[in-house]
Design a protein around this motif. Structure first.
Motif, mmCIF file in Angstrom:
data_model
loop_
_atom_site.group_PDB
_atom_site.id
_atom_site.type_symbol
_atom_site.label_atom_id
_atom_site.label_comp_id
_atom_site.label_asym_id
_atom_site.label_seq_id
_atom_site.Cartn_x
_atom_site.Cartn_y
_atom_site.Cartn_z
ATOM 1 N N SER A 118 40.103 52.604 39.594
ATOM 2 C CA SER A 118 38.805 53.194 39.900
ATOM 3 C C SER A 118 37.729 52.304 40.280
ATOM 4 O O SER A 118 37.190 52.353 41.421
ATOM 5 C CB SER A 118 38.304 54.035 38.841
ATOM 6 N N THR A 119 37.383 51.264 39.657
ATOM 7 C CA THR A 119 36.338 50.118 40.068
ATOM 8 C C THR A 119 36.686 49.795 41.371
ATOM 9 O O THR A 119 35.746 49.444 42.018
ATOM 10 C CB THR A 119 36.457 49.327 38.969
ATOM 11 N N GLY A 132 42.253 52.207 32.524
ATOM 12 C CA GLY A 132 41.501 51.048 32.219
ATOM 13 C C GLY A 132 41.641 49.715 32.920
ATOM 14 O O GLY A 132 40.849 48.738 32.561
HETATM 15 N N1 LIG Z 1 30.559 52.941 34.609
HETATM 16 C C1 LIG Z 1 30.865 51.933 33.637
HETATM 17 N N2 LIG Z 1 30.239 51.468 32.799
HETATM 18 C C2 LIG Z 1 30.827 50.322 32.375
HETATM 19 N N3 LIG Z 1 32.269 50.328 32.070
HETATM 20 C C3 LIG Z 1 33.004 50.829 32.695
HETATM 21 C C4 LIG Z 1 32.181 51.871 33.861
HETATM 22 N N4 LIG Z 1 33.409 52.338 34.428
HETATM 23 C C5 LIG Z 1 34.328 51.791 33.822
HETATM 24 N N5 LIG Z 1 34.212 50.891 33.034
HETATM 25 C C6 LIG Z 1 35.258 49.992 32.483
HETATM 26 O O1 LIG Z 1 35.871 49.268 33.038
HETATM 27 C C7 LIG Z 1 37.187 48.825 33.181
HETATM 28 C C8 LIG Z 1 37.870 49.592 34.055
HETATM 29 O O2 LIG Z 1 37.901 50.887 34.283
HETATM 30 P P1 LIG Z 1 38.219 51.896 35.727
HETATM 31 O O3 LIG Z 1 38.031 51.063 36.803
HETATM 32 O O4 LIG Z 1 37.921 53.078 35.452
HETATM 33 O O5 LIG Z 1 39.857 51.940 35.364
HETATM 34 P P2 LIG Z 1 40.978 52.648 35.626
HETATM 35 O O6 LIG Z 1 40.617 53.354 36.947
HETATM 36 O O7 LIG Z 1 42.131 51.754 36.066
HETATM 37 O O8 LIG Z 1 41.557 53.550 34.588
HETATM 38 C C9 LIG Z 1 37.341 49.784 31.626
HETATM 39 O O9 LIG Z 1 37.420 49.137 30.834
HETATM 40 C C10 LIG Z 1 36.449 50.888 31.531
HETATM 41 O O10 LIG Z 1 35.998 51.021 30.429
#
Ligand SMILES: Nc1ncnc2c1ncn2[C@@H]1O[C@H](COP(=O)(O)OP(=O)(O)O)[C@@H](O)[C@H]1O
Ligand SMILES: [Mg+2]
Lengths: 238, 290, 411
Positions: A44-45, A40
């Motif tokens: 990935s973002t 989280g």
């Molecule tokens: N499509 C989405 N819509 C809303 N919130 C998201 C989405 N994708 C990720 N998040 C939120 O954004 C934050 C970062 O997520 P992410 O980038 O997937 O983290 P990681 O890859 O480091 O586990 C998290 O709090 C996640 O819940």
């Protein structure tokens, strides 16, 4: 020489949630940079934003010195950015070969040429080399990950984004996947590697960036980051 | 008699299959069911007639132009009735209402332009052929042949072209498709065009055998939908088998039991399949995702 | 997913139900708002030089608009001729026309308004049978003579003492259709009729007439007027050995049947009531508009024309030189001219009755109408009685053969 990829104060919002806040770092050509952080944290973002799958709220993304912030994913792929998504995301209802051909979607529409190239690519991945006609959904987890990487390579990227390639794999398979990553690195592919488990990533990376709650808290050569006390905090202090 | 029922059933079933395939294309790319489908069938037919009668275009040109306009109307449907709904809430199911509504709008537009009367439509060919102990019109065989060609072309397109594979990719995982550089917007538009063309051609094929009027599409929506659900939403083979099953069953029931029950057959199959096997004959559980 | 399918099922069943129930004719015939209309028995204005008012309700717009226009044209022609020859009782005739759009409620409103406000001597119309049925109660209650210029229901000329029928009654048509089996020797009759308010009584009439001839149909099938495909019904008739199809329904359905017969490579005569002669059957059936027979007024089909018919055709052509819909595109008048002549005859018979009654009193006019004997109309010589008030005798109707290029007297 300018870095291959450069992020300048990149922020990403999902509605009201600010998933990335003013993140800046760069990736040098020919290196493996790993992006680590807790679940989280925004890893990935970050890579999805680089690939053009998630829009940025502010900041700039430069590739080979060129501002690509507003370009669609297809243009970025054509320029040489490719991503193997978290969770593999292979097309389960199509064959392994078809998956590979789709990886080259922006590069060519010539089916027979693509098929030949897909077969060549397949040969480089012993895990799936003889699975060309199998439906991708029936592959094992490790095979699917190999396919995801192979598919990402089909566009002949200059920069490969790998999002948690070890996720959910048995240790023996993780080793195989990391062997693949190492081989790619040896061939000179620039990689931005996302990992939740830093130990794996450090084995192959030269540089590391640490994300914490959407912010970059640490960046530098692996040797330094590895011993930094803040690294432990990034994982424990959430 | 039986042979004739089979010939008629297969021909009509093929038409239902085309409409059913149209249902599938938008289901793949948008995860929606376009209940305006039948009205696209009607639109292609009436537009052809309009271009021929009022613009004095020769039939082939009128038909091509009508199909082009119908395809454009498909894009309009996505823009006005589907995109706003999904943009507002991707999990929303308001498209049931908006596509039905769009269909009603199309139908009323047709009534405004064409009135409620019926119009004739030219046949492809005249004459009768003898097949064993059945005599049928050549036109019927032509319809069947064209349907087969279309289904084969559709199969080639979806399974043997990169574009087709891209459609399947978008259907399977939109983000993963985007990550390969596939423009999912473009694929969605393509699917709307395909939907409109499949429905439109189905309409043009039956137009000479039935009469063309603004209400001709509604029942076809029901039957195409029955075919698609019976075969399993999302499965092209399913739509074809579903269409044939509905078409043949209709003829058998109409011929041996009561012609008045014919139109109810599709619905009866829907009931049975939903109770016995909700994913349809060839469907995967994926359909439950919606 | 299941939810949508379920929702869709409900919707589509509603649709199917709508399809089958909408087949009833004209709609609500139960309404009978005869509010205080019994009182006005003296009508048509005061006994002076004021015009004598006659109410005409016609479908000038809506699904029967074309026919409605022809009725209007015929009415204006009659009005003009009557007034040119000095009017009636020395007073001009004024025909007040109202549009009901083939809608029952609008038809009722129009009839009430014409009786109450315009104080008309008699009502002519409305165009559609269903609307006529709904308005008969109103005219009966008001004691207003009701001249049915277009409705063909058999009961119109028999069951309502104040009603006079100028169109060919269904029963007469049914008799001719049944007789086709005798004239041609094709007596393995298959019945194929619409399951609506038009087809069901028609089927009963045909069956009764067949029975009178001692002919037992080999099979009977029905269709919904919305059916796009009637091959199932046709195959059942064919399988039963039918060598002629006796049909009752509208022209568009007959066109579907002829096209379906072509699909099946089956070709036997199709015999039905007069909607078949309308252009839409020939338009829709195209080259398949063949081997089809219907009944029609002989007026403009049989040659030579009667002097009365010839005069009417001339007058029409002079008044409406641009009309091709009713007169036809050629020099010679077309069969369809008889349709307007029904209205023309209604008006001239009514004028004659008022003249004989010597007053516009509705009861007196009604009595005079009922006593009409040997009045020379365009379509027929008209005689009424207390038992039967049908303007067209059986012999005014003939069987015609329909071909892609036109309508001909059957040989
Ligand atoms: N499509 C989405 N819509 C809303 N919130 C998201 C989405 N994708 C990720 N998040 C939120 O954004 C934050 C970062 O997520 P992410 O980038 O997937 O983290 P990681 O890859 O480091 O586990 C998290 O709090 C996640 O819940
Ligand atoms: Mg992640």
């Amino acid at each position: 020489m300018a870095p291959l990829l450069q992020l300048e104060n990149v922020s990403v919002k999902y509605g009201a949630i600010e998933a990335l806040r003013e993140v800046s770092f760069s990736v040098e050509e020919g290196s493996i940079t790993c992006l680590i952080g807790a679940n989280g944290a925004g890893k990935s973002t970050t890579v999805n934003a680089i690939a053009g799958l998630v829009p940025t709220a502010s900041g700039r993304i430069l590739f080979q010195g060129e501002d690509i912030t507003k370009l669609p994913a297809s243009r970025r792929i054509a320029m040489g950015i490719s991503i193997a998504l978290e969770g593999r995301k292979i097309f389960g209802d199509q064959t392994v070969i078809d998956n590979l051909m789709l990886g080259a979607y922006t590069r060519s529409k010539n089916l027979s040429k693509l098929r030949r190239e897909a077969e060549e690519m397949l040969a480089r991945f012993p895990l799936i080399a003889d699975r060309g006609q199998q439906l991708a959904g029936t592959l094992s987890g490790g095979q699917q990950q190999a396919l995801a990487i192979a598919r990402a390579l089909m566009s002949r990227p200059k920069l490969l984004l790998l999002d948690e390639p070890s996720l959910g794999l048995a240790p023996i398979l993780i080793q195989e996947i990391y062997q693949i990553i190492q081989d790619l690195a040896d061939q000179g592919t620039t990689i931005l590697l996302v990992e939740q488990f830093a130990a794996y990533a450090f084995m192959v990376s030269q540089n590391a960036c640490v994300l914490e709650h959407g912010q970059l808290t640490l960046a530098g050569p692996v040797a330094e980051v590895r011993d930094d006390p803040r690294l432990a905090r990034a994982y424990l202090g959430k | 008699m039986l042979l004739l029922f089979l010939i008629l059933g297969i021909t009509w079933g093929g038409i239902y299959a085309l409409v059913g395939l149209g249902f599938n294309t938008t289901f793949w790319t948008l995860r929606i069911l376009n209940f305006a489908q039948g009205e696209y069938l009607m639109a292609a037919v009436l537009l052809s007639i309009g271009f021929n009668r009022w613009v004095n275009l020769p039939w082939p040109i009128a038909i091509v132009l009508a199909l082009a306009v119908t395809a454009a109307l498909g894009l309009v449907l996505e823009r006005v009735a589907i995109r706003p709904v999904l943009q507002h809430d991707p999990r929303s199911h308001s498209w049931v209402v908006t596509t039905l509504g769009a269909g009603i709008v199309l139908q009323n537009l047709a009534v405004l332009l064409f009135g409620t009367s019926e119009y004739p439509f030219p046949k492809l060919m005249e004459g009768v052929v003898q097949l064993l102990d059945a005599r049928v019109e050549k036109q019927l065989l032509a319809v069947f042949a064209i349907t087969v060609v279309l289904v084969v072309l559709f199969d080639i397109f979806v399974n043997r072209t990169l574009m087709g594979k891209a459609i399947k990719a978008v259907a399977f995982d939109r983000m993963a498709a985007e990550a390969q550089g596939i423009n999912s917007r473009g694929i969605v538009m393509l699917s709307m065009i395909l939907m409109a063309l499949l429905a439109g051609i189905a309409g043009l094929l039956i137009a000479p055998m039935v009469s063309a009027h603004p209400y001709m599409g509604t029942l076809m929506t029901v039957k195409g939908f029955s075919a698609a659900v019976l075969g399993g939403l999302g499965s092209p083979v399913g739509a074809i088998v579903g269409g044939l099953v509905v078409g043949i069953a209709e003829q058998l029931v109409g011929g041996y039991i009561n012609p008045g029950l014919k139109d109810a057959i599709g619905l009866i199959f829907l009931f049975v399949i939903l109770i016995a096997r909700p994913q349809g004959l060839f469907g995967k559980k994926v359909a439950e995702r919606v | 997913m299941k939810r949508f399918v379920a929702l869709f099922l409900v919707l589509s069943m509603a649709l199917l139900a709508a399809c089958t129930s909408q087949s009833g004719s004209g709609g609500t015939s139960s309404q009978n708002p005869s509010t205080g209309s019994q009182t006005a028995s003296q009508s048509g204005g005061s006994e002076s030089k004021d015009p004598i008012k006659i109410g005409l309700v016609a479908a000038l717009t809506g699904p029967s608009a074309e026919l409605g226009k022809g009725i209007q044209m015929a009415a204006r022609l009659a009005e003009k001729e009557l007034n040119a020859s000095g009017g009636v009782l020395g007073r001009p005739i004024q025909i007040i026309i109202r549009d009901d759009q083939s809608n029952t409620q609008l038809g009722l409103n129009a009839v009430n308004e014409l009786i109450q406000k315009e104080n008309v001597v008699a009502i002519i119309g409305p165009t559609n049978s269903g609307v006529v049925k709904a308005t008969l109660g109103v005219t009966a209650a008001a004691g207003v003579p009701h001249l049915i210029n277009n409705g063909q229901d058999t009961e119109f000329g028999y069951d309502y003492p104040h009603a006079f029928q100028f169109a060919m009654p269904n029963r007469t048509q049914a008799r001719m259709i049944a007789q086709f089996t005798q004239e041609t020797g094709l007596n393995k009759a298959g019945l194929l009729t619409a399951n609506d308010g038009y087809g069901q009584p028609g089927r009963a009439d045909v069956l009764a007439e067949l029975e009178a001839l001692g002919v037992q149909p080999v099979a009977m099938e029905e269709f919904k007027p919305t059916d796009a495909d009637m091959t199932s019904q046709l195959l059942r008739l064919k399988d039963a050995g039918a060598n002629v199809i006796l049909f009752w329904g509208m022209g568009n359905d007959a066109a579907t049947i002829r096209k379906n017969m072509a699909t099946l490579g089956w070709d036997v005569p199709l015999v039905g009531p007069n909607p078949l002669v309308m252009n839409n059957f020939r338009d829709l059936a195209g080259p398949e508009a063949r081997n089809t027979f219907s009944t029609y007024e002989a007026t403009f089909i049989r040659r030579p024309l009667t002097p009365k018919a010839e005069a009417y055709a001339k007058a029409w052509k002079a008044e409406y030189p641009d009309d091709t819909l009713f007169y036809g595109p050629g020099e010679e008048p077309y069969f369809y001219l008889a349709m307007g002549a029904q209205t023309y005859d209604a008006i001239t018979v009514l004028a004659d009755a008022i003249e004989r009654a010597g007053t516009t009193d509705r009861a007196a006019v009604l009595e005079a109408l009922t006593n009409t004997q040997g009045f020379e109309g365009v379509n027929s010589v008209i005689s009424f009685s207390k038992e039967k008030r049908v303007a067209l005798p059986d012999e005014a109707n003939i069987l015609v053969e329909i071909k892609p290029d036109g309508v001909y007297e059957m040989k």
